[in-house]
Scaffold this active site. Structure first.
Site, PDB file in Angstrom:
ATOM      1  N   SER A 148     -64.376  71.185   3.654  1.00  9.49           N
ATOM      2  CA  SER A 148     -65.436  71.866   3.521  1.00  9.49           C
ATOM      3  C   SER A 148     -65.215  73.316   3.610  1.00  9.49           C
ATOM      4  CB  SER A 148     -66.562  71.519   4.335  1.00  9.49           C
ATOM      5  OG  SER A 148     -67.066  70.213   3.871  1.00  9.49           O
ATOM      6  N   GLY A 163     -65.497  67.020   2.190  1.00  7.82           N
ATOM      7  CA  GLY A 163     -66.506  66.746   1.101  1.00  7.82           C
ATOM      8  C   GLY A 163     -67.715  66.588   1.948  1.00  7.82           C
ATOM      9  N   GLU A 189     -57.800  60.537   2.029  1.00  6.28           N
ATOM     10  CA  GLU A 189     -58.295  59.692   0.908  1.00  6.28           C
ATOM     11  C   GLU A 189     -56.988  58.604   0.627  1.00  6.28           C
ATOM     12  OE1 GLU A 189     -59.708  62.587  -1.443  1.00  6.28           O
ATOM     13  OE2 GLU A 189     -61.113  63.023  -0.125  1.00  6.28           O
ATOM     14  N   GLY A 234     -60.850  71.564  -1.608  1.00  5.67           N
ATOM     15  CA  GLY A 234     -61.221  70.211  -2.435  1.00  5.67           C
ATOM     16  C   GLY A 234     -62.414  71.025  -3.338  1.00  5.67           C
ATOM     17  N   GLY A 235     -63.406  70.702  -3.131  1.00  4.97           N
ATOM     18  CA  GLY A 235     -64.433  70.985  -4.078  1.00  4.97           C
ATOM     19  C   GLY A 235     -64.589  72.277  -4.549  1.00  4.97           C
ATOM     20  N   HIS A 285     -52.945  62.647   2.491  1.00  3.34           N
ATOM     21  CA  HIS A 285     -54.138  63.055   2.495  1.00  3.34           C
ATOM     22  C   HIS A 285     -55.015  61.795   2.905  1.00  3.34           C
ATOM     23  CE1 HIS A 285     -58.212  64.010   1.231  1.00  3.34           C
ATOM     24  NE2 HIS A 285     -57.898  65.417   1.007  1.00  3.34           N
ATOM     25  N   GLU A 318     -56.934  68.451   8.511  1.00  4.47           N
ATOM     26  CA  GLU A 318     -58.074  68.499   7.737  1.00  4.47           C
ATOM     27  C   GLU A 318     -58.848  67.350   8.594  1.00  4.47           C
ATOM     28  OE1 GLU A 318     -58.066  69.154   3.256  1.00  4.47           O
ATOM     29  OE2 GLU A 318     -57.026  67.341   3.762  1.00  4.47           O
ATOM     30  N   ASN A 341     -56.755  71.397  -4.154  1.00  2.53           N
ATOM     31  CA  ASN A 341     -56.715  70.095  -4.456  1.00  2.53           C
ATOM     32  C   ASN A 341     -57.912  69.552  -5.329  1.00  2.53           C
ATOM     33  OD1 ASN A 341     -56.683  67.178  -4.391  1.00  2.53           O
ATOM     34  ND2 ASN A 341     -56.988  67.030  -2.256  1.00  2.53           N
ATOM     35  N   TRP A 342     -57.550  69.360  -6.466  1.00  2.00           N
ATOM     36  CA  TRP A 342     -58.783  68.912  -7.387  1.00  2.00           C
ATOM     37  C   TRP A 342     -58.977  67.529  -7.505  1.00  2.00           C
ATOM     38  CZ3 TRP A 342     -57.799  71.324 -13.043  1.00  2.00           C
ATOM     39  CH2 TRP A 342     -57.790  72.569 -12.935  1.00  2.00           C
ATOM     40  N   LYS A 343     -58.371  66.675  -6.696  1.00  2.00           N
ATOM     41  CA  LYS A 343     -58.507  65.257  -6.489  1.00  2.00           C
ATOM     42  C   LYS A 343     -58.557  64.513  -7.983  1.00  2.00           C
ATOM     43  CE  LYS A 343     -60.506  66.316  -2.326  1.00  2.00           C
ATOM     44  NZ  LYS A 343     -61.358  65.846  -1.088  1.00  2.00           N
TER      45      LYS A 343
HETATM   46  P1  PGA Z   1     -63.217  69.515   0.506  1.00  2.00           P
HETATM   47  O1  PGA Z   1     -61.902  68.721   0.376  1.00  2.00           O
HETATM   48  O2  PGA Z   1     -62.814  70.896   0.465  1.00  2.00           O
HETATM   49  O3  PGA Z   1     -64.032  69.145  -0.782  1.00  2.00           O
HETATM   50  O4  PGA Z   1     -63.771  69.152   1.651  1.00  2.00           O
HETATM   51  C1  PGA Z   1     -60.773  69.325   1.172  1.00  2.00           C
HETATM   52  C2  PGA Z   1     -59.613  68.099   0.973  1.00  2.00           C
HETATM   53  O5  PGA Z   1     -59.711  66.821   0.926  1.00  2.00           O
HETATM   54  O6  PGA Z   1     -58.252  68.391   0.892  1.00  2.00           O
END
Ligand code: PGA
Length: 243
Positions: free
Chosen positions: A202, A170, A96, A223-224, A94, A164, A8-10
């Site tokens: 994470s 993050g 966010e 994500g990251g 998600h 999640e 997930n590149w956000k």
């Molecule tokens: P993260 O994000 O791996 O950067 O913690 C995961 C996500 O939000 O899907």
């Protein structure tokens, strides 16, 4: 079932550099074919180019979609539009989106139905806050979100669940393996044997092997550590070999 490692590149990624990461990912997967299925969810602006650069080596997904197919919804993107750009998947609900765009479980369910309508597989995200975990409500929260965010008609083909914990996204913090296993076992009882349950929050190359080795963890939403092809490839290489 084969594990799924989804990136997930956000809100990250611009033209040429993003193109180079997709190319590097494709080359890395060709050189060392993975045990797991791979998915990349870039920003909507990059889906068409990423689809072209991936050359069928892995599918692309959106990060959100509107519930309607089209209409007067300035700034929104429909599931049909994602499909049109080359996506076959979409993340919905998600944390966010739930937090910054005030999406309710009912909104998320409507988006999952929109994904199915367009022929996309929905990744429905659920997970507790830190407060909810400290108060011992994690399993209740997850049950409630599953019941209200996943519409009737979900099948292993059209829906994947991503657990999640919000406090792990993050932050570099993760639940213990026992805590992850407990929640995944709980979700498994609700969704049944065939549905993939991803862990997200994470996940990094350094902890991926342990997390992906847990029972009822059918992959990861990353994500990251999905932004750089080399990190993502290292993480994909940690997937458990399951048939
Ligand atoms: P993260 O994000 O791996 O950067 O913690 C995961 C996500 O939000 O899907």
């Amino acid at each position: 079932m084969r594990q799924l490692i989804a990136g997930n590149w956000k809100m990250n990624g611009l033209g040429q550099a993003a193109f180079a990461e997709i190319e590097a990912l494709r080359a890395g997967l060709a050189a060392d074919p993975p045990h797991a299925d791979v998915l990349v969810c870039p920003p909507a602006t990059l889906i068409a180019r990423a689809h072209w650069a991936a050359k069928g080596a892995f599918p692309l997904g959106g990060q959100d979609c509107h519930a309607q197919a089209s209409g007067a919804f300035t700034g929104d993107v429909s599931a049909e539009m994602l499909k049109d750009a080359g996506a076959t998947w979409v993340i919905v609900g998600h944390s966010e989106r739930r937090q910054y765009h005030h999406e309710s479980d009912a909104d998320v369910a409507a988006k999952a139905r929109a994904a199915w309508r367009a022929g996309l597989t929905a990744i429905v995200c659920i997970g507790e806050t830190e407060r909810e975990r400290m108060d011992g409500h994690t399993l209740d929260v997850v049950s409630r979100q599953l019941g209200a965010s996943v519409p009737d008609g979900a099948t292993p083909q059209n829906t994947v669940i991503a657990y999640e914990p919000i406090w792990a996204i993050g932050t570099g913090k993760t639940p213990t393996s026992a805590e992850i296993a407990e929640v995944h076992a709980h979700i498994r009882k609700i969704v049944g044997a065939g549905t993939r349950i991803l862990y997200g929050g994470s996940v990094k190359p350094s902890n991926a092997k342990e997390i992906l080795g847990l029972a009822d963890v059918d992959g990861a939403l990353v994500g990251g550590a999905s932004l750089k092809a080399q990190d993502f490839l290292a993480l994909i290489a940690a997937a458990a070999e399951r048939s």
